[in-house]
Design an enzyme around this catalytic site. Sequence first.
Site, PDB file in Angstrom:
ATOM      1  N   GLU A  85       6.877 -29.843 -23.100  1.00  0.00           N
ATOM      2  CA  GLU A  85       6.064 -31.011 -22.614  1.00  0.00           C
ATOM      3  C   GLU A  85       4.979 -31.304 -23.612  1.00  0.00           C
ATOM      4  O   GLU A  85       4.353 -30.671 -24.442  1.00  0.00           O
ATOM      5  CB  GLU A  85       5.477 -30.658 -21.359  1.00  0.00           C
ATOM      6  CG  GLU A  85       6.505 -30.352 -20.402  1.00  0.00           C
ATOM      7  CD  GLU A  85       5.572 -29.821 -19.167  1.00  0.00           C
ATOM      8  OE1 GLU A  85       6.151 -29.595 -18.260  1.00  0.00           O
ATOM      9  OE2 GLU A  85       4.378 -29.615 -19.218  1.00  0.00           O
ATOM     10  N   CYS A  98      -1.985 -33.582 -25.732  1.00  0.00           N
ATOM     11  CA  CYS A  98      -1.982 -32.236 -25.438  1.00  0.00           C
ATOM     12  C   CYS A  98      -0.424 -31.660 -25.885  1.00  0.00           C
ATOM     13  O   CYS A  98       0.373 -32.169 -25.335  1.00  0.00           O
ATOM     14  CB  CYS A  98      -2.136 -31.935 -23.939  1.00  0.00           C
ATOM     15  SG  CYS A  98      -1.841 -30.458 -23.510  1.00  0.00           S
ATOM     16  N   CYS A 105       6.671 -18.979 -22.751  1.00  0.00           N
ATOM     17  CA  CYS A 105       5.513 -18.282 -23.320  1.00  0.00           C
ATOM     18  C   CYS A 105       5.702 -16.873 -22.948  1.00  0.00           C
ATOM     19  O   CYS A 105       6.206 -16.426 -21.798  1.00  0.00           O
ATOM     20  CB  CYS A 105       4.131 -18.904 -22.667  1.00  0.00           C
ATOM     21  SG  CYS A 105       2.653 -18.120 -23.280  1.00  0.00           S
ATOM     22  N   CYS A 109       1.063 -15.217 -17.729  1.00  0.00           N
ATOM     23  CA  CYS A 109       0.008 -15.386 -16.686  1.00  0.00           C
ATOM     24  C   CYS A 109       0.690 -15.665 -15.393  1.00  0.00           C
ATOM     25  O   CYS A 109       1.609 -16.551 -15.452  1.00  0.00           O
ATOM     26  CB  CYS A 109      -0.986 -16.339 -17.107  1.00  0.00           C
ATOM     27  SG  CYS A 109      -1.683 -16.155 -19.020  1.00  0.00           S
ATOM     28  N   CYS A 112       0.653 -19.425 -14.210  1.00  0.00           N
ATOM     29  CA  CYS A 112       1.283 -20.499 -15.043  1.00  0.00           C
ATOM     30  C   CYS A 112       2.862 -20.740 -15.064  1.00  0.00           C
ATOM     31  O   CYS A 112       3.340 -19.807 -15.158  1.00  0.00           O
ATOM     32  CB  CYS A 112       0.544 -20.133 -16.318  1.00  0.00           C
ATOM     33  SG  CYS A 112       1.381 -21.096 -17.715  1.00  0.00           S
ATOM     34  N   CYS A 329       0.118 -28.608 -15.945  1.00  0.00           N
ATOM     35  CA  CYS A 329       0.727 -27.672 -17.069  1.00  0.00           C
ATOM     36  C   CYS A 329       1.890 -26.964 -16.761  1.00  0.00           C
ATOM     37  O   CYS A 329       2.204 -26.367 -15.797  1.00  0.00           O
ATOM     38  CB  CYS A 329      -0.316 -26.768 -17.670  1.00  0.00           C
ATOM     39  SG  CYS A 329       0.382 -25.716 -18.666  1.00  0.00           S
TER      40      CYS A 329
HETATM   41  N1  SAH Z   1      -1.545 -20.610 -23.888  1.00  0.00           N
HETATM   42  C1  SAH Z   1      -2.857 -20.931 -24.057  1.00  0.00           C
HETATM   43  C2  SAH Z   1      -3.033 -22.688 -24.182  1.00  0.00           C
HETATM   44  C3  SAH Z   1      -2.009 -23.269 -23.022  1.00  0.00           C
HETATM   45  S1  SAH Z   1      -2.481 -22.937 -21.178  1.00  0.00           S
HETATM   46  C4  SAH Z   1      -3.765 -20.654 -22.995  1.00  0.00           C
HETATM   47  O1  SAH Z   1      -3.875 -20.101 -22.171  1.00  0.00           O
HETATM   48  O2  SAH Z   1      -5.279 -20.838 -23.416  1.00  0.00           O
HETATM   49  C5  SAH Z   1      -3.760 -24.201 -21.138  1.00  0.00           C
HETATM   50  C6  SAH Z   1      -4.633 -23.922 -20.194  1.00  0.00           C
HETATM   51  O3  SAH Z   1      -3.988 -24.082 -18.699  1.00  0.00           O
HETATM   52  C7  SAH Z   1      -5.101 -22.506 -20.071  1.00  0.00           C
HETATM   53  O4  SAH Z   1      -6.583 -22.433 -19.757  1.00  0.00           O
HETATM   54  C8  SAH Z   1      -4.477 -21.937 -18.740  1.00  0.00           C
HETATM   55  O5  SAH Z   1      -5.238 -20.911 -18.199  1.00  0.00           O
HETATM   56  C9  SAH Z   1      -4.452 -23.242 -17.902  1.00  0.00           C
HETATM   57  N2  SAH Z   1      -3.393 -23.284 -16.782  1.00  0.00           N
HETATM   58  C10 SAH Z   1      -2.093 -22.757 -16.845  1.00  0.00           C
HETATM   59  N3  SAH Z   1      -1.460 -22.599 -15.578  1.00  0.00           N
HETATM   60  C11 SAH Z   1      -2.331 -23.371 -14.696  1.00  0.00           C
HETATM   61  C12 SAH Z   1      -2.315 -23.805 -13.541  1.00  0.00           C
HETATM   62  N4  SAH Z   1      -1.247 -23.632 -12.678  1.00  0.00           N
HETATM   63  N5  SAH Z   1      -3.398 -24.389 -13.101  1.00  0.00           N
HETATM   64  C13 SAH Z   1      -4.364 -24.815 -13.772  1.00  0.00           C
HETATM   65  N6  SAH Z   1      -4.697 -24.295 -15.085  1.00  0.00           N
HETATM   66  C14 SAH Z   1      -3.449 -23.581 -15.516  1.00  0.00           C
HETATM   67 FE1  SF4 Z   2       1.050 -18.721 -21.918  1.00  0.00          FE
HETATM   68 FE2  SF4 Z   2       0.652 -19.856 -19.502  1.00  0.00          FE
HETATM   69 FE3  SF4 Z   2      -0.688 -17.928 -19.992  1.00  0.00          FE
HETATM   70 FE4  SF4 Z   2      -1.266 -20.072 -21.442  1.00  0.00          FE
HETATM   71  S1  SF4 Z   2      -1.600 -19.847 -19.374  1.00  0.00           S
HETATM   72  S2  SF4 Z   2      -0.848 -17.960 -22.333  1.00  0.00           S
HETATM   73  S3  SF4 Z   2       0.719 -20.842 -21.587  1.00  0.00           S
HETATM   74  S4  SF4 Z   2       1.394 -18.094 -19.811  1.00  0.00           S
END
Ligand code: SAH
Ligand code: SF4
Length: 342
Positions: A85, A98, A105, A109, A112, A329
């Site tokens: 994306e 972005c 990944c 998390c 995510c 995201c």
């Molecule tokens: N991997 C990196 C960058 C990509 S994620 C990181 O984790 O920082 C970018 C941002 O989106 C991160 O701050 C992450 O915590 C946030 N994010 C991921 N899933 C999300 C969700 N479901 N709702 C809101 N923010 C989210």
């Molecule tokens: Fe990976 Fe999503 Fe965690 Fe960013 S927030 S490190 S993209 S799993």
Amino acid sequence: MAEVLAASGVIAHHSKAFWRALFREGDLDLSAGKFLPPLQRWIDQAVGEGKPYFLDAPEVVDEIRSADGRTRKFLLRLRDGQTIETVLMGYDGRHTVCVSTQAGCAMGCVFCATGQMGFVRHLRVGEIVAQVLHARRVLHQTHPTKRLRNLVLMGMGEPLHNIDAVLHALDIISDVRGIGIGPSKISISTVGVVPGILRLAEEQQPYRLAVSLHGSTEEERAALVPVSQRWPLAMLIDACRQYGALTGKRILFEWTLIAGKNDSPETAARLARLLAGIDAHINLIPLNPTGGFAGTASHAGHAFQRILLAAGFPCTFRQRRGIDVAAGCGMLKADKRPRAAG
Ligand code: SAH
Ligand code: SF4
């Protein structure tokens, strides 16, 4: 890239023509025989060998616009069939792209969508640059006079898990002879890959750093960000202090607010103590729903913000974009069936 060309015997004049076509004009059609024969031979050979810096024009599989038309999200298919994306956002005349740095990944998390898909592969240098070129092309079609000035590495993937390709791509993207996005307008967002943060500091990389924190104690964070078992919170905060001391730069801390997990007033107060002495800006992110988690209610989010403001930290809410089209995201790709690595 200029060094790669020179080392391959391509003379400077030809390599300038190549750079201009690729990065100023964004012309990704390299097979058309439009370059002078020595350069075209080099291009054909490098493309044939699949050199990692090579730009492939990604295929647009899907595109979603937000209701207000200011966010456009692209699902792009790479040469091997993987999809990623890229998002183009326009806030008050300021345009930001972005980009993704990995397919999937590895960091897992729990809230995510990308993390829940697992890791597929790193993106190549050319695949990262090509996303910026695509967004710029779309921007120029709709707003011919606007420049793409800002870049955030906040798409799919963990940039510091693919740091060599990311830094190489940023070198190309920030080069004033080509795309020319200023390094101070480029933000690398990391979940807290400590060796990567220290490397950025030691190399004095000119980009901005954003750290996704989400937890104020080891337990609170580990429940949301499994990789904090490898790089515990204490180690991460220490790395952030070193980063600040070595670079003199402010760090943006991202905090996704999740009901009952990390949104209490006690957590806000602990966060303020944790970051004491760090030049920090805290960005609160409303949760995009991706599964078993609920976002924090607005009044609780504002109470959280007030505690951090009172402690002296700049603290803002991230503008919620794209959510009206279920395109937060990782969510666009999550709708499509993932493909096998090829
Ligand atoms: N991997 C990196 C960058 C990509 S994620 C990181 O984790 O920082 C970018 C941002 O989106 C991160 O701050 C992450 O915590 C946030 N994010 C991921 N899933 C999300 C969700 N479901 N709702 C809101 N923010 C989210
Ligand atoms: Fe990976 Fe999503 Fe965690 Fe960013 S927030 S490190 S993209 S799993």
